[in-house]
Structure formats: C-alpha cells, structure tokens
Design a protein around this motif. Structure first.
Motif, PDB file in Angstrom:
ATOM      1  N   LEU A 216       0.828  -1.213   0.000  1.00  0.00           N
ATOM      2  CA  LEU A 216       0.000   0.000   0.000  1.00  0.00           C
ATOM      3  C   LEU A 216       0.860   1.260   0.000  1.00  0.00           C
ATOM      4  O   LEU A 216       0.546   2.244  -0.675  1.00  0.00           O
ATOM      5  CB  LEU A 216      -0.930  -0.007   1.217  1.00  0.00           C
ATOM      6  CG  LEU A 216      -2.004  -1.098   1.240  1.00  0.00           C
ATOM      7  CD1 LEU A 216      -2.773  -1.061   2.560  1.00  0.00           C
ATOM      8  CD2 LEU A 216      -2.957  -0.925   0.061  1.00  0.00           C
ATOM      9  N   ALA A 217       1.954   1.215   0.773  1.00  0.00           N
ATOM     10  CA  ALA A 217       2.861   2.359   0.792  1.00  0.00           C
ATOM     11  C   ALA A 217       3.462   2.588  -0.588  1.00  0.00           C
ATOM     12  O   ALA A 217       3.623   3.731  -1.044  1.00  0.00           O
ATOM     13  CB  ALA A 217       3.960   2.155   1.826  1.00  0.00           C
ATOM     14  N   GLY A 218       3.803   1.482  -1.290  1.00  0.00           N
ATOM     15  CA  GLY A 218       4.356   1.608  -2.632  1.00  0.00           C
ATOM     16  C   GLY A 218       3.366   2.205  -3.611  1.00  0.00           C
ATOM     17  O   GLY A 218       3.716   3.032  -4.450  1.00  0.00           O
ATOM     18  N   GLU A 219       2.100   1.813  -3.500  1.00  0.00           N
ATOM     19  CA  GLU A 219       1.081   2.373  -4.388  1.00  0.00           C
ATOM     20  C   GLU A 219       0.886   3.868  -4.124  1.00  0.00           C
ATOM     21  O   GLU A 219       0.763   4.663  -5.058  1.00  0.00           O
ATOM     22  CB  GLU A 219      -0.239   1.630  -4.204  1.00  0.00           C
ATOM     23  CG  GLU A 219      -0.187   0.177  -4.693  1.00  0.00           C
ATOM     24  CD  GLU A 219      -1.491  -0.543  -4.449  1.00  0.00           C
ATOM     25  OE1 GLU A 219      -2.395   0.063  -3.807  1.00  0.00           O
ATOM     26  OE2 GLU A 219      -1.637  -1.694  -4.899  1.00  0.00           O
ATOM     27  N   GLN A 220       0.859   4.239  -2.844  1.00  0.00           N
ATOM     28  CA  GLN A 220       0.696   5.658  -2.521  1.00  0.00           C
ATOM     29  C   GLN A 220       1.915   6.465  -2.946  1.00  0.00           C
ATOM     30  O   GLN A 220       1.792   7.625  -3.342  1.00  0.00           O
ATOM     31  CB  GLN A 220       0.449   5.825  -1.015  1.00  0.00           C
ATOM     32  CG  GLN A 220      -0.866   5.228  -0.535  1.00  0.00           C
ATOM     33  CD  GLN A 220      -2.045   5.772  -1.324  1.00  0.00           C
ATOM     34  OE1 GLN A 220      -2.199   6.986  -1.465  1.00  0.00           O
ATOM     35  NE2 GLN A 220      -2.880   4.873  -1.835  1.00  0.00           N
ATOM     36  N   GLY A 250       7.134   4.132 -13.984  1.00  0.00           N
ATOM     37  CA  GLY A 250       6.763   3.992 -12.580  1.00  0.00           C
ATOM     38  C   GLY A 250       5.510   3.152 -12.397  1.00  0.00           C
ATOM     39  O   GLY A 250       4.555   3.248 -13.171  1.00  0.00           O
ATOM     40  N   SER A 251       5.509   2.318 -11.382  1.00  0.00           N
ATOM     41  CA  SER A 251       4.375   1.449 -11.058  1.00  0.00           C
ATOM     42  C   SER A 251       4.536   1.001  -9.616  1.00  0.00           C
ATOM     43  O   SER A 251       5.547   1.307  -8.973  1.00  0.00           O
ATOM     44  CB  SER A 251       4.343   0.241 -12.005  1.00  0.00           C
ATOM     45  OG  SER A 251       5.432  -0.637 -11.723  1.00  0.00           O
ATOM     46  N   PRO A 252       3.565   0.285  -9.076  1.00  0.00           N
ATOM     47  CA  PRO A 252       3.735  -0.221  -7.709  1.00  0.00           C
ATOM     48  C   PRO A 252       4.984  -1.077  -7.524  1.00  0.00           C
ATOM     49  O   PRO A 252       5.495  -1.193  -6.413  1.00  0.00           O
ATOM     50  CB  PRO A 252       2.456  -1.030  -7.481  1.00  0.00           C
ATOM     51  CG  PRO A 252       1.430  -0.375  -8.341  1.00  0.00           C
ATOM     52  CD  PRO A 252       2.186   0.038  -9.568  1.00  0.00           C
ATOM     53  N   ARG A 253       5.501  -1.678  -8.624  1.00  0.00           N
ATOM     54  CA  ARG A 253       6.695  -2.523  -8.510  1.00  0.00           C
ATOM     55  C   ARG A 253       7.952  -1.832  -9.040  1.00  0.00           C
ATOM     56  O   ARG A 253       9.042  -2.389  -8.938  1.00  0.00           O
ATOM     57  CB  ARG A 253       6.491  -3.848  -9.258  1.00  0.00           C
ATOM     58  CG  ARG A 253       5.353  -4.675  -8.685  1.00  0.00           C
ATOM     59  CD  ARG A 253       5.337  -6.070  -9.273  1.00  0.00           C
ATOM     60  NE  ARG A 253       4.229  -6.849  -8.759  1.00  0.00           N
ATOM     61  CZ  ARG A 253       4.215  -7.457  -7.581  1.00  0.00           C
ATOM     62  NH1 ARG A 253       5.269  -7.373  -6.806  1.00  0.00           N
ATOM     63  NH2 ARG A 253       3.165  -8.143  -7.197  1.00  0.00           N
TER      64      ARG A 253
END
Length: 369
Positions: A216-220, A250-253
């Motif tokens: 969740l932190a990565g998505e934010q 850039g992406s969540p990963r």
C-alpha cells in the motif's frame, strides 16, 4: 499597466501635436476666415477636449460612452469649419479647423474596439468631411483613405498587444505555478517519498501483514510521485526532460526517483537513454519473476547524467552475459550497451546470485543552447 498603455499615451501625444499644428494654421490663415472669433472658440474647445482625453490613460476611462462623446466633439469641431473657412476654400481642398486632429478619435476607436471599430470611425469622419466640402475631391478621398489605414493599423496593433498581454500573463502564472510545484516536489522528495519507500522496502522484507502495508505504501508513493511529477513545460525546443520519459515506467513494482529540477537532454538522446532503461526493466520482469521489484534513480552531475536500475531479483551468475552474447541472445548487448555506447556513454552491470542486479547507465551531458 498593460502593454497597450504606451499606445494610449502615444495617441495623446499625437493629439497634442496635431492641436499645435491646427493653431499654427489658424494663426497663418485667420485673416481669410469669415469668423475668426468662432475659429478661436473651436480651437479652445479642442484644447479643453484634448486635456479631457488624458483620462484614456486609465482603463476605467475607456468606456464607449466617452469614445462616442469623443467622436461627437470631433465631428462638431470639423463641421464648424463651414462657419469659419470660406466655402470656396473648402471646396478646393483647403484646410479645416481641426485638420489632422480628427484622426485622434479614429485611433482611440481602433485601440478600444479593433480594426472594425477604427474603420467605422474613419468612415464617419470621412463622410462628415465630404459633407463639409460638398463634393468628392482628392482631399476627401485621400483623407478618408489615410484615416482607414490609420484605423486598420492601430486596430491590428491593438489586437497584437492584447494577445501578447494574455500570453505574458499565462507565462507568468505558469512560471509561478512551476516554481511552487518544484518547491513542493523538493520537500516531498526529501521527506514523504523516502519514508514511503522505506516502509515499502521494510514491509516486503518482513512479510505477512507488513508486506501488505508495504504494498500500500508503494502504491501511494507512485500516486504521490505522479502528483508532483514533471511536465513538458520545462523542456526547451529540441530537448526532452529525462525525468518525464523515465517516469512513465513507474508502477507499484517500479520506483522512479529523480531530481526536483528538469534533467534536459537532446530529445533523441533522452529517448535512447529511456529506451535502454526500459530494456533493463524488461529484463527484471522476465528474469526476476512477478514479485521482483526495481528502483530507478536519476542523477545529474555537472558533466554527465547517470541512470541506475536496481532490482531485488535472483541476480546474474558470473559469465552469464558473455554466454548469452555468444549464443546469439543480444538483448543486453544491443538494447542497453549498444544504445549507451552510441551516445558516448558507459554501462556498468553488477550483482551476483541472490544479490539482485544493478545496471548503471552513464552518458555525457552535452552543452545545450
């Protein structure tokens, strides 16, 4: 004050100069006038009205009611010439009382309403001059044509200054917004984004519920980076902002970290560096598995730009790249190393089994402009 302010002041100066010329003509020809006292009265009215039109320097004083009154006063002074100047002189093309002073109202109408308004005022003044002389002569035709030209040119210049003022205002607003955005981006980059990246990395390492928090932190973090991200407005002609091109990965990963200020390169060069970085990220997706994460870091030095792509995948075994090139698999050799080599840069690939891989792309920074 606006870009049109000098034009309004120039019209005031023109009116003053034309008024002086009318007074000189009155002094020279007053003996031939039928009612010299009336001529001086008209000139006094012109002096007073010229002083009144100074109000045009204030935008609030440029109402159409005042401009209509200006036209009425001009026509009155012009038509009063038939009571002062002998009819035979007017018919022969002699000077009227106001002379060039009548062009002032055409100029202010054109400034206020554009070419069409200036043309209307010129035709009205020309019609009054034709009525005054009683016949179509070279003086009436030439005078009307000159008034039309003056109104058309002034109207065109007025529209140009309006467009220039609008663009200047937009540029000032854009510059202020860009500076504020960059200020916020620097603060967020130095604090919030680093904390979110730390939470994401530690959560992934701890696993369990912490891993979900890390995700969740990565998505934010990705969302926040897009909000304070860069735009094309910083790029000059023929250049591209490398931050913008790499930010698309850039992406969540995939976490992309870049300076808060533009990283400008020639457009073709920036595209090649971004493509090489994209190839490195493709390798992470293919060889690292669906759970592999990557971090892209952009650094600008005085003479070079460095792009580092680091992942937490299985790493590269010693000699693996040489074996791949020998067997004809030239993805790294051509898509990454070949591109950067053609730009005069270097590629460094480090890592080992279980340690992830880091690809460092370094290209010289050319002199722009």
């Amino acid at each position: 004050m606006g870009l049109q302010a000098p034009l309004w002041r120039a019209v005031t100066v023109f009116r003053g100069a034309a008024l002086v010329y009318a007074i000189v003509l009155m002094l020279a020809g007053s003996r031939e006038h039928t009612r010299p006292w009336l001529g001086w009265t008209v000139l006094a009215a012109m002096v007073a009205w010229t002083a009144v039109t100074v109000r045009y320097h204030d935008p609030a004083g440029r109402r159409w009611t005042w401009l209509t009154a200006d036209l009425a006063v001009t026509l009155t002074c012009l038509l009063a010439s038939m009571l002062v100047v002998p009819a035979e002189r007017l018919a022969a093309g002699g000077a009227t009382l106001p002379m060039a002073w009548v062009a002032g109202v055409v100029l202010v109408w054109a400034l206020r309403g554009g070419r069409r308004a200036g043309g209307i005022a010129a035709l009205i003044v020309g019609a009054a001059d034709l009525f005054l002389r009683g016949a179509v002569t070279s003086a009436t035709v030439n005078g009307t044509v000159l008034l039309l030209l003056a109104g058309g040119v002034m109207g065109y210049v007025s529209r140009l200054t309006d467009d220039a003022e609008t663009r200047l205002q937009r540029a000032v607003e854009l510059e202020a917004a860009t500076r504020e955005r960059e200020r916020l981006a620097r603060g967020i980059h130095d604090s919030v984004l680093q904390v979110l990246a730390l939470v994401q990395r530690r959560g992934t390492e701890l696993g369990g519920e912490a891993a979900e928090l890390g995700r969740l932190a990565g998505e934010q973090e990705a969302v926040l980076r897009s909000l304070v991200g860069v735009h094309d407005t910083a790029a000059a002609a023929g250049t591209a902002d490398l931050r913008l091109l790499l930010g698309r990965y850039g992406s969540p990963r995939v976490t992309v970290s870049s300076p808060a200020t533009p990283v400008l390169l020639p457009a073709a060069m920036a595209a090649e560096v971004a493509a090489a970085a994209g190839s490195a990220l493709d390798n992470v997706a293919v060889h690292g598995g669906p759970a592999a994460r990557a971090w892209v870091l952009v650094e600008q030095e005085p003479d070079a730009v460095t792009v580092s792509i680091r992942d937490d995948g299985p790493g590269i075994a010693p000699g693996r790249l040489a074996e791949a090139a020998a067997s004809g698999r030239l993805g790294v050799a051509q898509s990454i190393q070949g591109r950067i080599r053609d730009l005069g840069g270097t590629v460094a690939i480090t890592g080992g089994p279980g340690q992830g891989t880091e690809v460092e792309l370094r290209v010289p920074l050319p002199r722009l402009g």
